[in-house]
Design an enzyme around this catalytic site. Structure first.
Site, PDB file in Angstrom:
ATOM      1  N   ARG A 160     -12.458   5.845  -0.818  1.00 44.85           N
ATOM      2  CA  ARG A 160     -11.615   4.943  -0.230  1.00 44.85           C
ATOM      3  C   ARG A 160     -11.822   3.512  -0.758  1.00 44.85           C
ATOM      4  NH1 ARG A 160      -7.760   6.857   2.738  1.00 44.85           N
ATOM      5  NH2 ARG A 160      -6.941   4.816   3.145  1.00 44.85           N
TER       6      ARG A 160
ATOM      7  N   HIS B 155      -3.237  -6.001   2.655  1.00 42.15           N
ATOM      8  CA  HIS B 155      -3.050  -5.910   4.109  1.00 42.15           C
ATOM      9  C   HIS B 155      -3.466  -7.133   4.903  1.00 42.15           C
ATOM     10  CE1 HIS B 155      -1.683  -1.498   4.562  1.00 42.15           C
ATOM     11  NE2 HIS B 155      -2.940  -1.377   3.853  1.00 42.15           N
TER      12      HIS B 155
ATOM     13  N   CYS C  68       0.781  -1.097  -0.109  1.00 39.49           N
ATOM     14  CA  CYS C  68       0.166   0.034   0.239  1.00 39.49           C
ATOM     15  C   CYS C  68       0.894   1.261  -0.053  1.00 39.49           C
ATOM     16  CB  CYS C  68      -0.872   0.023   1.020  1.00 39.49           C
ATOM     17  SG  CYS C  68      -2.377   0.977   0.774  1.00 39.49           S
TER      18      CYS C  68
HETATM   19  N1  GLN Z   1      -2.331   6.807   2.146  1.00 39.27           N
HETATM   20  C1  GLN Z   1      -2.300   5.746   1.080  1.00 39.27           C
HETATM   21  C2  GLN Z   1      -3.767   5.627   0.163  1.00 39.27           C
HETATM   22  O1  GLN Z   1      -4.799   6.121   1.028  1.00 39.27           O
HETATM   23  C3  GLN Z   1      -1.867   4.495   1.335  1.00 39.27           C
HETATM   24  C4  GLN Z   1      -2.805   3.820   2.516  1.00 39.27           C
HETATM   25  C5  GLN Z   1      -2.191   2.412   3.103  1.00 39.27           C
HETATM   26  O2  GLN Z   1      -1.003   2.348   3.496  1.00 39.27           O
HETATM   27  N2  GLN Z   1      -3.104   1.847   3.451  1.00 39.27           N
HETATM   28  O3  GLN Z   1      -3.821   5.144  -0.555  1.00 39.27           O
END
Ligand code: GLN
Length: 252
Positions: free
Chosen positions: A136, A203, A102
């Site tokens: 998101r 993740h 990520c």
């Molecule tokens: N800040 C980055 C995004 O929102 C990575 C987020 C993360 O590592 N889960 O895409």
């Protein structure tokens, strides 16, 4: 059983920014790499590479670069460019591998641009670019991986990112998205593979429920050190967890 293990190899795992780039349980990837290397009969040591740390990077076999929200990415950004970039480029050129999740994945590419339009130039180790969207992507992910000899061929995890990542010609996808959004929610691809670098949005943490991917990384590190093939571990518990997530995904 695979071929006998040729001697006891000392594997080094380098953890980039353990204090800041370590969300959603990503530290589980470190524990999995260290423990599995030992279960396979080798020694494993961890080098923590926080801000300002540069020592021992040339000894690292597998780097791990975990996830972090925009705030954490900004906090490590200057250090990554100033103290880590050249050593990482040299290490990868000498056959070291990187698993990046990520936020870490995004910063290894050409750039990461936040939803507010702030652009962080990446370190250009992989041919990807990322621009954050307003919405998101959050949820379980199942991937049909394209990695050779990976068994099972699926990878499971979960994603939570606003970044949309697009691959250039030199990077190939880690796999095809069977459930979830993956790189950008439009091309049905997840992650990237370029040389010894694997980037992913998974993740979970990723490796405990995907022991076959952990062994893919460990086997490549051992091969680089001239050691033999990995023996077969009893992964029944790990693969039961993997299978449960697959079944849950199929019920969706
Ligand atoms: N800040 C980055 C995004 O929102 C990575 C987020 C993360 O590592 N889960 O895409």
């Amino acid at each position: 059983m695979g071929a006998a293990i040729l001697g006891n190899v000392k594997l080094t795992v380098g953890w980039l920014y353990p204090d800041l780039m370590n969300i959603y349980g990503d530290r589980g990837n470190i524990l999995t790499l260290l423990r599995r290397a030992e279960w396979h009969g080798h020694e494993a040591r961890l080098v923590e590479l926080g801000r300002g740390a540069t020592d021992a990077m040339a000894d690292v076999d597998i780097f791990f670069f975990g996830g972090g929200q925009d705030r954490e990415q900004a906090l490590i950004y200057d250090d990554l460019r100033q103290f880590k970039q050249e050593s990482l480029q040299r290490a990868v050129g000498n056959g070291a591998q990187i698993l990046a999740v990520c936020g870490g994945y995004q910063l290894l590419g050409h750039y990461y641009q936040t939803a507010d339009g702030e652009r962080f130039d990446g370190i250009g180790l992989i041919d990807v670019r990322t621009e954050a969207g307003k919405k998101r992507f959050i949820g379980d992910v199942v991937v049909q991986a394209d990695l050779e000899n990976l068994s099972p061929s699926t990878l499971v995890g979960f994603e939570n990112h606003s970044g949309r990542t697009f691959l250039g010609r030199d990077a190939k996808p880690l796999g095809k998205v069977l459930l979830g959004k993956g790189n950008n929610g439009s091309d049905r691809r997840e992650g990237c593979v370029q040389g010894g670098i694997i980037g992913t949005y998974l993740h979970g943490s990723l490796l405990p429920k995907n022991p076959h991917l952990a062994d893919h990384l460990i086997a490549a590190a051992l091969k680089r050190r001239g050691a033999g093939v990995l023996s077969q571990l009893d992964d029944s518990a790990e693969l039961a967890a993997h299978g449960w997530i697959l079944q849950r995904a199929q019920r969706r």
